[in-house]
Write a protein that holds these residues in place. Sequence first.
Motif, PDB file in Angstrom:
ATOM      1  N   UNK A   1     -24.641  -0.883  -5.796  1.00 51.88           N
ATOM      2  CA  UNK A   1     -24.254  -2.050  -6.823  1.00 51.88           C
ATOM      3  C   UNK A   1     -23.260  -1.178  -7.600  1.00 51.88           C
ATOM      4  N   UNK A   2     -23.595  -0.163  -8.307  1.00 45.68           N
ATOM      5  CA  UNK A   2     -23.154   0.362  -9.253  1.00 45.68           C
ATOM      6  C   UNK A   2     -21.626   0.724  -8.732  1.00 45.68           C
ATOM      7  N   UNK A   3     -21.597   1.409  -7.479  1.00 42.05           N
ATOM      8  CA  UNK A   3     -20.138   1.947  -7.111  1.00 42.05           C
ATOM      9  C   UNK A   3     -19.166   0.492  -6.726  1.00 42.05           C
ATOM     10  N   UNK A   4     -19.938  -0.673  -6.308  1.00 33.33           N
ATOM     11  CA  UNK A   4     -19.014  -1.712  -6.112  1.00 33.33           C
ATOM     12  C   UNK A   4     -18.571  -2.417  -7.268  1.00 33.33           C
ATOM     13  N   UNK A   5     -19.404  -2.376  -8.176  1.00 31.13           N
ATOM     14  CA  UNK A   5     -18.816  -2.957  -9.656  1.00 31.13           C
ATOM     15  C   UNK A   5     -17.783  -1.933 -10.294  1.00 31.13           C
ATOM     16  N   UNK A   6     -17.920  -0.645 -10.062  1.00 31.82           N
ATOM     17  CA  UNK A   6     -17.028   0.209 -10.602  1.00 31.82           C
ATOM     18  C   UNK A   6     -15.519   0.180  -9.841  1.00 31.82           C
ATOM     19  N   UNK A   7     -15.580  -0.026  -8.391  1.00 33.70           N
ATOM     20  CA  UNK A   7     -14.536  -0.687  -7.736  1.00 33.70           C
ATOM     21  C   UNK A   7     -13.690  -2.112  -8.268  1.00 33.70           C
ATOM     22  N   UNK A   8     -14.668  -2.881  -8.544  1.00 31.54           N
ATOM     23  CA  UNK A   8     -14.214  -4.213  -8.799  1.00 31.54           C
ATOM     24  C   UNK A   8     -13.372  -4.011 -10.299  1.00 31.54           C
ATOM     25  N   UNK A   9     -14.066  -3.171 -11.150  1.00 31.22           N
ATOM     26  CA  UNK A   9     -13.285  -2.924 -12.449  1.00 31.22           C
ATOM     27  C   UNK A   9     -12.213  -2.338 -12.275  1.00 31.22           C
ATOM     28  N   UNK A  10     -12.329  -1.266 -11.443  1.00 32.02           N
ATOM     29  CA  UNK A  10     -10.969  -0.437 -11.213  1.00 32.02           C
ATOM     30  C   UNK A  10      -9.828  -1.376 -10.788  1.00 32.02           C
ATOM     31  N   UNK A  11     -10.326  -2.329  -9.830  1.00 31.41           N
ATOM     32  CA  UNK A  11      -9.331  -3.062  -9.091  1.00 31.41           C
ATOM     33  C   UNK A  11      -8.467  -4.143 -10.174  1.00 31.41           C
ATOM     34  N   UNK A  12      -9.449  -4.641 -10.964  1.00 36.27           N
ATOM     35  CA  UNK A  12      -8.989  -5.705 -11.900  1.00 36.27           C
ATOM     36  C   UNK A  12      -8.246  -5.108 -12.898  1.00 36.27           C
ATOM     37  N   UNK A  13      -8.418  -3.835 -13.363  1.00 35.26           N
ATOM     38  CA  UNK A  13      -7.721  -3.231 -14.303  1.00 35.26           C
ATOM     39  C   UNK A  13      -6.356  -2.557 -13.566  1.00 35.26           C
ATOM     40  N   UNK A  14      -6.265  -2.333 -12.547  1.00 37.13           N
ATOM     41  CA  UNK A  14      -5.066  -1.384 -12.070  1.00 37.13           C
ATOM     42  C   UNK A  14      -4.356  -2.456 -10.952  1.00 37.13           C
ATOM     43  N   UNK A  15      -4.330  -3.819 -11.321  1.00 39.19           N
ATOM     44  CA  UNK A  15      -3.534  -4.599 -10.373  1.00 39.19           C
ATOM     45  C   UNK A  15      -1.981  -4.402 -10.790  1.00 39.19           C
ATOM     46  N   UNK A  16      -1.174  -4.138  -9.744  1.00 37.49           N
ATOM     47  CA  UNK A  16       0.009  -4.009 -10.152  1.00 37.49           C
ATOM     48  C   UNK A  16       0.780  -5.389 -10.131  1.00 37.49           C
ATOM     49  N   UNK A  17       1.782  -5.628 -10.843  1.00 34.35           N
ATOM     50  CA  UNK A  17       2.520  -6.876 -10.976  1.00 34.35           C
ATOM     51  C   UNK A  17       3.338  -7.169  -9.784  1.00 34.35           C
ATOM     52  N   UNK A  18       3.831  -6.031  -9.106  1.00 32.19           N
ATOM     53  CA  UNK A  18       4.497  -6.114  -7.939  1.00 32.19           C
ATOM     54  C   UNK A  18       3.682  -5.192  -6.836  1.00 32.19           C
ATOM     55  N   UNK A  19       4.229  -5.580  -5.527  1.00 33.58           N
ATOM     56  CA  UNK A  19       3.825  -4.594  -4.396  1.00 33.58           C
ATOM     57  C   UNK A  19       5.132  -4.313  -3.862  1.00 33.58           C
ATOM     58  N   UNK A  20       5.650  -2.841  -3.813  1.00 33.64           N
ATOM     59  CA  UNK A  20       6.719  -2.482  -3.417  1.00 33.64           C
ATOM     60  C   UNK A  20       6.488  -1.541  -2.046  1.00 33.64           C
ATOM     61  N   UNK A  21       7.305  -1.957  -0.948  1.00 35.00           N
ATOM     62  CA  UNK A  21       7.230  -1.028   0.243  1.00 35.00           C
ATOM     63  C   UNK A  21       8.532  -0.681   0.720  1.00 35.00           C
ATOM     64  N   UNK A  22       8.871   0.353   1.130  1.00 31.49           N
ATOM     65  CA  UNK A  22      10.101   0.577   1.932  1.00 31.49           C
ATOM     66  C   UNK A  22       9.687   0.932   3.544  1.00 31.49           C
ATOM     67  N   UNK A  23      10.448   0.316   4.153  1.00 32.55           N
ATOM     68  CA  UNK A  23      10.137   0.801   5.498  1.00 32.55           C
ATOM     69  C   UNK A  23      11.604   1.561   6.274  1.00 32.55           C
ATOM     70  N   UNK A  24      11.202   2.746   6.633  1.00 28.54           N
ATOM     71  CA  UNK A  24      12.463   3.653   7.325  1.00 28.54           C
ATOM     72  C   UNK A  24      12.712   2.882   8.744  1.00 28.54           C
ATOM     73  N   UNK A  25      13.926   2.713   8.989  1.00 20.92           N
ATOM     74  CA  UNK A  25      14.357   2.426  10.332  1.00 20.92           C
ATOM     75  C   UNK A  25      14.027   3.399  11.331  1.00 20.92           C
ATOM     76  N   UNK A  26      13.283   2.997  12.411  1.00 20.61           N
ATOM     77  CA  UNK A  26      12.773   4.270  13.526  1.00 20.61           C
ATOM     78  C   UNK A  26      13.976   4.440  14.562  1.00 20.61           C
ATOM     79  N   UNK A  27      14.648   3.154  14.860  1.00 15.39           N
ATOM     80  CA  UNK A  27      15.612   3.525  15.695  1.00 15.39           C
ATOM     81  C   UNK A  27      16.900   2.994  15.526  1.00 15.39           C
ATOM     82  N   UNK A  28      17.961   3.920  15.399  1.00 19.95           N
ATOM     83  CA  UNK A  28      17.480   5.257  15.583  1.00 19.95           C
ATOM     84  C   UNK A  28      17.105   5.769  14.054  1.00 19.95           C
TER      85      UNK A  28
END
Length: 471
Positions: free
Chosen positions: A345-372
């Motif tokens: 319970x403690x671990x999940x509460x800690x995770x939930x608190x971490x999650x709610x306090x560290x939400x990023x306003x954006x989600x940024x991802x960069x994908x490198x072209x593989x071929x070529x």
Amino acid sequence: MTKLVEIPVKVEIYDSLSDWNVETGEGEHITARRLKGRFRNIKNMTMSVWLIYFLGPYLRWNGEQAILLDIPKQQFHLFSITLFPQDIWVLSLALLFLAIMLAAATGVAGRVFCGYFCFQTVWTDAFSYIEGKLEGNTPQKAHKFKAAPWSSNKLVRKLSKHSLWLLISVLTGISFAAWFVDAFKLWQQIITLTAAKPVWIAVGTFTFFTYWFAGFMREQVCFWLCPYARLQGVMYDQDTVLPAYDAERGEPRTKYSKQSSSDDGSCIDCNLCVAVCPTGIDIRKGQQEGCITCGLCIDACDSIMDKIKQPKGLIRYSSYKELHKGEAALSLVKRPRVIVYSLILLLSVAGIIYGFTHFSPTEFKVVHERQPLFVKMSDGSIQNKYTLKLLNKTKQTLLIKYEISGLTNATVSGIDRIFEIEPGKIIPITALVRQVPSGNDKSALEYFNFIASAVNNDAIKAEYNTVFISQ
Ligand code: SF4
Ligand code: SF4
């Protein structure tokens, strides 16, 4: 011979229940007697928590629905926070927390969830209250009403009961749907019959099952359909406190009018504990699968003990150890399963608190072209191709500027303008990064950053570390 009770009181023998058979599931549903008492009060209070289910969707936050599970847009709005599928791990932790809470509560005090919170027992309690008011609130009165010939009075009462049951069922269905769409608009759409098909299906399904389960199936759902009832045994141990009958004190049970010796047990066999039980079991036969640990039989027996001037607690919350071995229950901090549950319970509460306090306003991802992986251009430069994806998790339109840093002799094309990204949207951008080889010995891989920053919101800046491949 010593007369056990000196003050003459009249104690009825309470008719048990309907003809429903707990073992076979045959017969009619139970009409449990309602009594006042400590555990009845606790049950009323915990039941009222469900008002959140009905009222929650109408709560507003900054002019919008405070809690909204927007499935078409795949967004979960929780006050000022918006969760996207990428944040689902926080919800998973919240579900883990609730599941472990349930297991921990069961380990400590049996099926308290069933007795005090479960929607099946709560709705059944409300439905049987209405039935009791209209058709008789004791098994005897209910039988009498049922056996009486049809009359306008009986018809009105039956119609009123089913109308109220249906009203609650429809409200239950609409309230369920209201967590997924704007609650006020939902009412408009329902009244004007313009709601979408999934809304009608959800409302209809919930209405039907509420009416059927709470009105007719009742305790049989707990006995025959609920998987939790089957699992509870593995969550108990000898220190779990459950409503239990103190047979040593109660036996031999003797009718009150026949009690004459101190050898008589305290149980006067009045049956009130059975008559109030919502699942129709006799706790004096020992712990049974059907017991939802609601404590209503404790209230009933305590009221009898009061009447006959005996100490309360003939039926009480007690552990197997206390009742059968005369030992005190182990304290919570010494019980391994409680310790393990608490840690999770403690671990999940800690995770939930971490999650709610560290939400990023954006989600940024960069994908490198593989071929070529890279292209050698006619001027000798090396070109790598990337796809930039920025999810706008805020509630404002963001004007995003992209740039790179950490790569020498590099130029970039495709990101030389400002991009407008609406709330909840992603706009994939193709960026071509070119580097002129310097002639020095250099690695085939060079790490650098793409930077995305909002020109209309200084607080929003995201970086993504990626690689430039040249060999
Ligand atoms: S036996 Fe007692 S605690 Fe168990 S369900 Fe019946 S009334 Fe509730
Ligand atoms: S246990 Fe209590 S309520 Fe139940 S029959 Fe005996 S005296 Fe009556």
